[in-house]
Design a protein around this motif. Structure first.
Motif, PDB file in Angstrom:
ATOM      1  N   ASN A  94     -41.510 -14.936 -33.171  1.00 23.21           N
ATOM      2  CA  ASN A  94     -42.840 -14.317 -33.094  1.00 23.21           C
ATOM      3  C   ASN A  94     -43.165 -13.443 -34.294  1.00 23.21           C
ATOM      4  O   ASN A  94     -44.330 -13.188 -34.578  1.00 23.21           O
ATOM      5  CB  ASN A  94     -42.973 -13.496 -31.810  1.00 23.21           C
ATOM      6  N   PHE A  95     -42.153 -12.960 -35.000  1.00 20.39           N
ATOM      7  CA  PHE A  95     -42.365 -12.142 -36.195  1.00 20.39           C
ATOM      8  C   PHE A  95     -42.387 -12.997 -37.456  1.00 20.39           C
ATOM      9  O   PHE A  95     -42.439 -12.480 -38.559  1.00 20.39           O
ATOM     10  CB  PHE A  95     -41.268 -11.077 -36.300  1.00 20.39           C
ATOM     11  N   GLU A  96     -42.304 -14.315 -37.290  1.00 25.21           N
ATOM     12  CA  GLU A  96     -42.288 -15.314 -38.354  1.00 25.21           C
ATOM     13  C   GLU A  96     -41.046 -15.236 -39.235  1.00 25.21           C
ATOM     14  O   GLU A  96     -41.072 -15.583 -40.404  1.00 25.21           O
ATOM     15  CB  GLU A  96     -43.582 -15.282 -39.169  1.00 25.21           C
ATOM     16  N   ASN A  97     -39.938 -14.771 -38.642  1.00 21.46           N
ATOM     17  CA  ASN A  97     -38.632 -14.905 -39.279  1.00 21.46           C
ATOM     18  C   ASN A  97     -38.201 -16.353 -39.094  1.00 21.46           C
ATOM     19  O   ASN A  97     -38.520 -16.981 -38.085  1.00 21.46           O
ATOM     20  CB  ASN A  97     -37.621 -13.959 -38.627  1.00 21.46           C
ATOM     21  N   VAL A  98     -37.494 -16.893 -40.056  1.00 20.98           N
ATOM     22  CA  VAL A  98     -37.188 -18.318 -40.097  1.00 20.98           C
ATOM     23  C   VAL A  98     -35.690 -18.547 -39.879  1.00 20.98           C
ATOM     24  O   VAL A  98     -34.868 -17.974 -40.591  1.00 20.98           O
ATOM     25  CB  VAL A  98     -37.610 -18.894 -41.470  1.00 20.98           C
ATOM     26  N   VAL A  99     -35.343 -19.378 -38.898  1.00 20.52           N
ATOM     27  CA  VAL A  99     -33.944 -19.711 -38.623  1.00 20.52           C
ATOM     28  C   VAL A  99     -33.682 -21.132 -39.124  1.00 20.52           C
ATOM     29  O   VAL A  99     -34.432 -22.054 -38.827  1.00 20.52           O
ATOM     30  CB  VAL A  99     -33.623 -19.611 -37.114  1.00 20.52           C
ATOM     31  N   VAL A 100     -32.609 -21.282 -39.905  1.00 17.05           N
ATOM     32  CA  VAL A 100     -32.230 -22.548 -40.522  1.00 17.05           C
ATOM     33  C   VAL A 100     -30.931 -23.021 -39.874  1.00 17.05           C
ATOM     34  O   VAL A 100     -30.080 -22.218 -39.510  1.00 17.05           O
ATOM     35  CB  VAL A 100     -32.036 -22.363 -42.048  1.00 17.05           C
ATOM     36  N   ASN A 101     -30.753 -24.324 -39.744  1.00 18.67           N
ATOM     37  CA  ASN A 101     -29.586 -24.862 -39.039  1.00 18.67           C
ATOM     38  C   ASN A 101     -28.298 -24.877 -39.874  1.00 18.67           C
ATOM     39  O   ASN A 101     -27.448 -25.735 -39.710  1.00 18.67           O
ATOM     40  CB  ASN A 101     -29.870 -26.268 -38.497  1.00 18.67           C
ATOM     41  N   ILE A 102     -28.125 -23.892 -40.720  1.00 14.95           N
ATOM     42  CA  ILE A 102     -26.880 -23.714 -41.469  1.00 14.95           C
ATOM     43  C   ILE A 102     -26.118 -22.577 -40.803  1.00 14.95           C
ATOM     44  O   ILE A 102     -26.634 -21.466 -40.702  1.00 14.95           O
ATOM     45  CB  ILE A 102     -27.149 -23.379 -42.946  1.00 14.95           C
ATOM     46  N   THR A 103     -24.917 -22.864 -40.333  1.00  9.61           N
ATOM     47  CA  THR A 103     -24.124 -21.838 -39.675  1.00  9.61           C
ATOM     48  C   THR A 103     -23.250 -21.101 -40.683  1.00  9.61           C
ATOM     49  O   THR A 103     -22.979 -21.594 -41.782  1.00  9.61           O
ATOM     50  CB  THR A 103     -23.211 -22.444 -38.592  1.00  9.61           C
ATOM     51  N   LYS A 104     -22.809 -19.939 -40.267  1.00  6.95           N
ATOM     52  CA  LYS A 104     -21.933 -19.133 -41.120  1.00  6.95           C
ATOM     53  C   LYS A 104     -20.632 -19.879 -41.418  1.00  6.95           C
ATOM     54  O   LYS A 104     -20.138 -19.849 -42.538  1.00  6.95           O
ATOM     55  CB  LYS A 104     -21.639 -17.798 -40.448  1.00  6.95           C
ATOM     56  N   SER A 105     -20.107 -20.593 -40.435  1.00  3.26           N
ATOM     57  CA  SER A 105     -18.842 -21.321 -40.653  1.00  3.26           C
ATOM     58  C   SER A 105     -19.010 -22.451 -41.668  1.00  3.26           C
ATOM     59  O   SER A 105     -18.136 -22.661 -42.507  1.00  3.26           O
ATOM     60  CB  SER A 105     -18.283 -21.855 -39.334  1.00  3.26           C
ATOM     61  N   TRP A 122     -29.591 -13.432 -43.826  1.00  2.00           N
ATOM     62  CA  TRP A 122     -28.407 -12.984 -43.106  1.00  2.00           C
ATOM     63  C   TRP A 122     -28.065 -14.000 -42.044  1.00  2.00           C
ATOM     64  O   TRP A 122     -28.869 -14.893 -41.756  1.00  2.00           O
ATOM     65  CB  TRP A 122     -28.612 -11.588 -42.539  1.00  2.00           C
ATOM     66  N   PHE A 123     -26.869 -13.901 -41.491  1.00  2.00           N
ATOM     67  CA  PHE A 123     -26.497 -14.762 -40.382  1.00  2.00           C
ATOM     68  C   PHE A 123     -26.740 -13.980 -39.101  1.00  2.00           C
ATOM     69  O   PHE A 123     -26.182 -12.900 -38.906  1.00  2.00           O
ATOM     70  CB  PHE A 123     -25.044 -15.223 -40.505  1.00  2.00           C
ATOM     71  N   GLY A 174     -25.135 -16.908 -35.279  1.00  2.00           N
ATOM     72  CA  GLY A 174     -24.365 -17.501 -36.370  1.00  2.00           C
ATOM     73  C   GLY A 174     -25.165 -18.395 -37.293  1.00  2.00           C
ATOM     74  O   GLY A 174     -24.599 -19.066 -38.153  1.00  2.00           O
ATOM     75  N   TYR A 175     -26.509 -18.405 -37.161  1.00  2.00           N
ATOM     76  CA  TYR A 175     -27.349 -19.258 -38.006  1.00  2.00           C
ATOM     77  C   TYR A 175     -27.994 -18.453 -39.129  1.00  2.00           C
ATOM     78  O   TYR A 175     -28.296 -17.267 -38.974  1.00  2.00           O
ATOM     79  CB  TYR A 175     -28.449 -19.916 -37.178  1.00  2.00           C
ATOM     80  N   LEU A 176     -28.234 -19.119 -40.247  1.00  2.00           N
ATOM     81  CA  LEU A 176     -28.913 -18.513 -41.379  1.00  2.00           C
ATOM     82  C   LEU A 176     -30.329 -18.137 -40.981  1.00  2.00           C
ATOM     83  O   LEU A 176     -31.064 -18.957 -40.422  1.00  2.00           O
ATOM     84  CB  LEU A 176     -28.946 -19.498 -42.559  1.00  2.00           C
ATOM     85  N   GLU A 177     -30.706 -16.909 -41.257  1.00  2.00           N
ATOM     86  CA  GLU A 177     -32.060 -16.444 -40.972  1.00  2.00           C
ATOM     87  C   GLU A 177     -32.663 -15.889 -42.251  1.00  2.00           C
ATOM     88  O   GLU A 177     -32.030 -15.124 -42.971  1.00  2.00           O
ATOM     89  CB  GLU A 177     -32.028 -15.366 -39.885  1.00  2.00           C
ATOM     90  N   LEU A 178     -33.881 -16.298 -42.544  1.00  2.31           N
ATOM     91  CA  LEU A 178     -34.634 -15.816 -43.701  1.00  2.31           C
ATOM     92  C   LEU A 178     -35.783 -14.976 -43.183  1.00  2.31           C
ATOM     93  O   LEU A 178     -36.455 -15.355 -42.220  1.00  2.31           O
ATOM     94  CB  LEU A 178     -35.174 -16.989 -44.519  1.00  2.31           C
TER      95      LEU A 178
END
Length: 133
Positions: A33-44, A83-84, A88-92
């Protein structure tokens, strides 16, 4: 007994990042809702391919982030961060801003993947790539 047996069926795999020795490309899988973006790249996955190398996260042509933040407050207001998240997912994101809206980022979906171009004169970007040096 209630239907004809089917031998041929289609199994749809979950969307996974594409990897190479020198890069990882992930798709946007969620915009909050804040338009932060989650990408399917995990920290591992990131740690597996990083191997101590420097990196840059690239999205929308030449926009980059070259380091991870520990939280939103670790950058100035209006600055980009990566950040992750707790899953555990990449967030922009942008501290006190809306990453998706400002950079024209949209989540991956079947329409975007089939069109492969701008819809209704609106350019969209559905992925982010991490390059290793």
């Amino acid at each position: 007994e209630i239907a004809n047996q089917t031998i041929n069926y289609f199994t749809k795999l979950s969307l996974k990042p594409t990897v190479s020795e020198d890069w990882i490309r992930g798709h946007i899988i969620f915009i909050d809702n804040f338009e932060n973006v989650v990408v399917n790249i995990t920290k591992s996955v990131f740690q597996q391919y990083r191997r101590g190398r420097k990196f840059s996260i690239v999205f929308k042509r030449d926009e980059k982030i070259i380091e991870f933040s520990s939280n939103y407050l670790s950058v100035a207001d209006g600055e980009k961060l990566a950040w992750f998240n707790s899953a555990g997912y990449l967030e922009l994101a942008i501290n006190k801003g809306n990453m998706a809206g400002l950079f024209g980022l949209e989540g991956f979906n079947d329409t975007n993947s089939k069109e492969g171009k701008a819809l209704q004169n609106k350019f969209f970007y559905t992925h982010a790539t991490i390059f290793f040096e």
